[in-house]
Design a protein around this motif. Sequence first.
Motif, short mmCIF file in Angstrom:
data_model
loop_
_atom_site.label_atom_id
_atom_site.label_comp_id
_atom_site.label_asym_id
_atom_site.label_seq_id
_atom_site.Cartn_x
_atom_site.Cartn_y
_atom_site.Cartn_z
N LEU A 1 -6.26 -2.70 -2.39
CA LEU A 1 -5.43 -3.82 -2.83
C LEU A 1 -6.05 -5.17 -2.47
O LEU A 1 -6.50 -5.39 -1.34
CB LEU A 1 -4.04 -3.72 -2.19
CG LEU A 1 -3.07 -2.73 -2.83
CD1 LEU A 1 -1.86 -2.53 -1.92
CD2 LEU A 1 -2.63 -3.21 -4.21
N ASP A 2 -6.03 -6.08 -3.42
CA ASP A 2 -6.35 -7.47 -3.13
C ASP A 2 -5.06 -8.27 -3.06
O ASP A 2 -3.95 -7.71 -3.19
CB ASP A 2 -7.32 -8.05 -4.17
CG ASP A 2 -6.77 -8.01 -5.60
OD1 ASP A 2 -5.56 -7.73 -5.78
OD2 ASP A 2 -7.55 -8.24 -6.53
N ALA A 3 -5.17 -9.57 -2.86
CA ALA A 3 -3.97 -10.39 -2.69
C ALA A 3 -3.07 -10.36 -3.91
O ALA A 3 -1.84 -10.27 -3.79
CB ALA A 3 -4.38 -11.83 -2.36
N ALA A 4 -3.65 -10.41 -5.10
CA ALA A 4 -2.85 -10.37 -6.31
C ALA A 4 -2.12 -9.04 -6.43
O ALA A 4 -0.95 -8.99 -6.84
CB ALA A 4 -3.73 -10.62 -7.53
N GLY A 5 -2.80 -7.96 -6.09
CA GLY A 5 -2.16 -6.64 -6.16
C GLY A 5 -1.01 -6.50 -5.19
O GLY A 5 0.03 -5.92 -5.52
N VAL A 6 -1.19 -7.03 -3.97
CA VAL A 6 -0.09 -7.00 -3.00
C VAL A 6 1.09 -7.80 -3.51
O VAL A 6 2.25 -7.35 -3.48
CB VAL A 6 -0.57 -7.54 -1.63
CG1 VAL A 6 0.63 -7.71 -0.68
CG2 VAL A 6 -1.59 -6.60 -1.01
N ALA A 7 0.83 -9.01 -4.01
CA ALA A 7 1.89 -9.90 -4.46
C ALA A 7 2.69 -9.31 -5.60
O ALA A 7 3.91 -9.52 -5.70
CB ALA A 7 1.31 -11.25 -4.87
N GLU A 8 2.05 -8.53 -6.45
CA GLU A 8 2.75 -7.91 -7.58
C GLU A 8 3.74 -6.84 -7.15
O GLU A 8 4.70 -6.54 -7.86
CB GLU A 8 1.74 -7.29 -8.54
CG GLU A 8 0.94 -8.30 -9.36
CD GLU A 8 -0.09 -7.63 -10.23
OE1 GLU A 8 -0.13 -6.37 -10.25
OE2 GLU A 8 -0.86 -8.35 -10.89
N ALA B 1 0.83 -1.21 0.00
CA ALA B 1 0.00 0.00 0.00
C ALA B 1 0.86 1.25 0.00
O ALA B 1 0.52 2.26 -0.65
CB ALA B 1 -0.94 -0.02 1.21
N GLY B 2 1.98 1.21 0.70
CA GLY B 2 2.91 2.34 0.68
C GLY B 2 3.48 2.58 -0.71
O GLY B 2 3.63 3.72 -1.15
N GLN B 3 3.83 1.49 -1.39
CA GLN B 3 4.35 1.63 -2.76
C GLN B 3 3.31 2.23 -3.70
O GLN B 3 3.61 3.11 -4.51
CB GLN B 3 4.81 0.27 -3.28
CG GLN B 3 6.06 -0.25 -2.59
CD GLN B 3 6.35 -1.69 -2.95
OE1 GLN B 3 6.15 -2.60 -2.15
NE2 GLN B 3 6.81 -1.93 -4.17
N LEU B 4 2.09 1.74 -3.60
CA LEU B 4 1.03 2.27 -4.45
C LEU B 4 0.74 3.73 -4.12
O LEU B 4 0.55 4.55 -5.03
CB LEU B 4 -0.24 1.41 -4.27
CG LEU B 4 -1.41 1.71 -5.19
CD1 LEU B 4 -1.01 1.58 -6.65
CD2 LEU B 4 -2.58 0.78 -4.86
#
Length: 274
Positions: free
Chosen positions: A258-265, A233-236
């Motif tokens: 963010l969902d799990a896929a978004g975090v993982a990316e 979330a900090g990166q985004l």
Amino acid sequence: MVEHPSQLISPALERLRQTTPLVQCLTNTVVQQITANVLLAAGASPAMTDTPEEAADFARLASGVLLNAGTPSASQYAGMREAVRGANEAGTPWVLDPVAVGALHHRTTFAREIIAHRPAAIRGNASEIVALAGLGGGGRGVDATDEVAAAIPAARQLQRDTGAVIAVSGAEDAIVTAEEIIWLRSGSPLLQLVIGSGCALGALTAAYLGAARDSGIPAGDAVLTAHAHTGAAGQLAARRASSPGSFAVAWVDALYELDAAGVAELVAVRRELA
């Protein structure tokens, strides 16, 4: 060993969103609002119940409990002891955030006393972890003066002594369990300019551990996911804002989005045997 983060992150994040864990936060007065906002945005439910008369009863009801003695009082210390008693009686996972331990004598004594009661996790910066283990004098107030790699022996010692998952925050976070060290690269330097970002991470760690309880999700994976969610979330947020005030708002928004896929990316994970 480098592996795709989604294998570790997806189960815990999806479980958090499905269960909306109730997190009892016995935390410092400076960060209560941001902590509550972070928990709500991520998918948990906050409660700031810290009086000695109610803390044990609430800990029995909560999914997870955070202890953060950032601005302690005699009443809050008593409430924390009661919360630990109630949590342990009910099997509720609780997290210690040893804010400024080592730098100040009384809170250091309290933190070393309370970890004998078996926290599920301890989350701090490198200097706090080193000081809590009795291997150094602490940092400059809440600021670390040690690198994460230098804190690994202390983290391992604390893990052996308490059975807790030990999370050391820094440029690259280290999550230390009995079996392994999980290294996580995520986040933005702007997180250091937002009051309460580390304290809110402690609460989010309690939320993920509460959600993971009785689910088969390892505690280390739950703690990792709390850190990955926070850092991603900090990166985004850093893509959307370049100054601390707007970044703080964007960070909370990103925790929600963010969902799990978004975090993982957005994060990188590597594992090594402890």
